[in-house]
Design a protein around this motif. Sequence first.
Motif, PDB file in Angstrom:
ATOM      1  N   GLU A 171      -6.875   1.091  -3.956  1.00 22.22           N
ATOM      2  CA  GLU A 171      -5.630   1.029  -4.721  1.00 22.22           C
ATOM      3  C   GLU A 171      -5.675  -0.037  -5.823  1.00 22.22           C
ATOM      4  N   THR A 189       0.845  -1.197   0.000  1.00 22.04           N
ATOM      5  CA  THR A 189       0.000   0.000   0.000  1.00 22.04           C
ATOM      6  C   THR A 189       0.878   1.244   0.000  1.00 22.04           C
ATOM      7  N   PHE A 207      -0.253  -5.547   5.331  1.00 24.85           N
ATOM      8  CA  PHE A 207       0.137  -4.522   4.358  1.00 24.85           C
ATOM      9  C   PHE A 207       1.478  -3.905   4.732  1.00 24.85           C
ATOM     10  N   ASN A 211      -5.696   3.003   3.936  1.00 24.43           N
ATOM     11  CA  ASN A 211      -5.765   1.539   3.993  1.00 24.43           C
ATOM     12  C   ASN A 211      -6.455   1.098   5.284  1.00 24.43           C
ATOM     13  N   ARG A 247       1.712  -0.601  -5.606  1.00 26.29           N
ATOM     14  CA  ARG A 247       0.625  -0.499  -4.635  1.00 26.29           C
ATOM     15  C   ARG A 247      -0.610  -1.247  -5.164  1.00 26.29           C
TER      16      ARG A 247
END
Length: 322
Positions: free
Chosen positions: A122, A13, A61, A19, A225
């Motif tokens: 994303e 990310t 992430f 996120n 990402r």
Amino acid sequence: MELLGLHHVSILTGKAEKNYEFYTKILGMRLVKKTVNQDNTESYHLFYADAEGTPGTEVTFFDIPHLGQTHRGTSDISTVSLRVKNSDSLLFWKERFNQFGVQHDEIQKRANRDTLAFKDFEGTRLILVADNGEKGVRAGTPWKKVDIPLEHAIIGLGPVTLIVAIAEPTIGVLTEVMGFRFVGSYPSLEGDHPDLLIYATGEGGSGAEVHIETRPDLPKVRLGRGGVHHVAFRVPNEEEYDQWAKRLKEHRLPNSGKVERYYFKALYFREPNGILFELSTDTPGFATDEPKETMGEKLALPPFLEPKRNEIEEKLRPLILK
């Protein structure tokens, strides 16, 4: 010696704050660990899971600000599935996605299961898959969120889909080294392409499956990402972890060797198409250094990084998660 199923997936990310908002506020998952990327301690590593931080429910992430976008292609973990209780839950989520402006498809059959494909902000490709009482790896414990009824909450990882140019080498590693078995196939929903192949381990079911899609017409993936960095599979304990380390050596598979992550022990290797696999222990878990009730609320560092906390915190960008 048998892998139990999926352990976690790790995704890239560029915006950790957004996120966090998407995976906790919209999807209703629990942040069970806020820590750093142990291979680059200037980067955050966030772990979302069920209420208990159960292996097999974790989506993690790596936060890399200013990271470019993923360019889709082969040698890629193209989709990650998340389990829900039943098909009624998919109707709830379809309405919720409309409410929050989340891009999604219609409810469709995949591998004889009802599914709902969607994307995060994303472009990460995700699929909700309905259990509908199917036997297999047990689901996790839903996390309580005011606006998501427990009966519709996300309860674990479902199948991951691998896109490869040539399937046979990947299948060879899955079956001959990792002990997966072929359990079926289903048609592609993206045009006139070969059927997707389903391989399972352990007790089977959606929490223990890898789906293989063969697409020689595509270029090789360029990860950025929204792309999936690796997928990890569950090893029940340290004794079997040691045996897996020996097994990879016996099969002459280049690998990381034993890696201590504190919350689990890991082995990393790339299958022949270049996709990164990890074998991770179920033990000791995320409550090792934090009370289960307050997991994820503070920056957690494993003991081997704790002496460098001041230095690490000085180099980390401020991260405010609300």
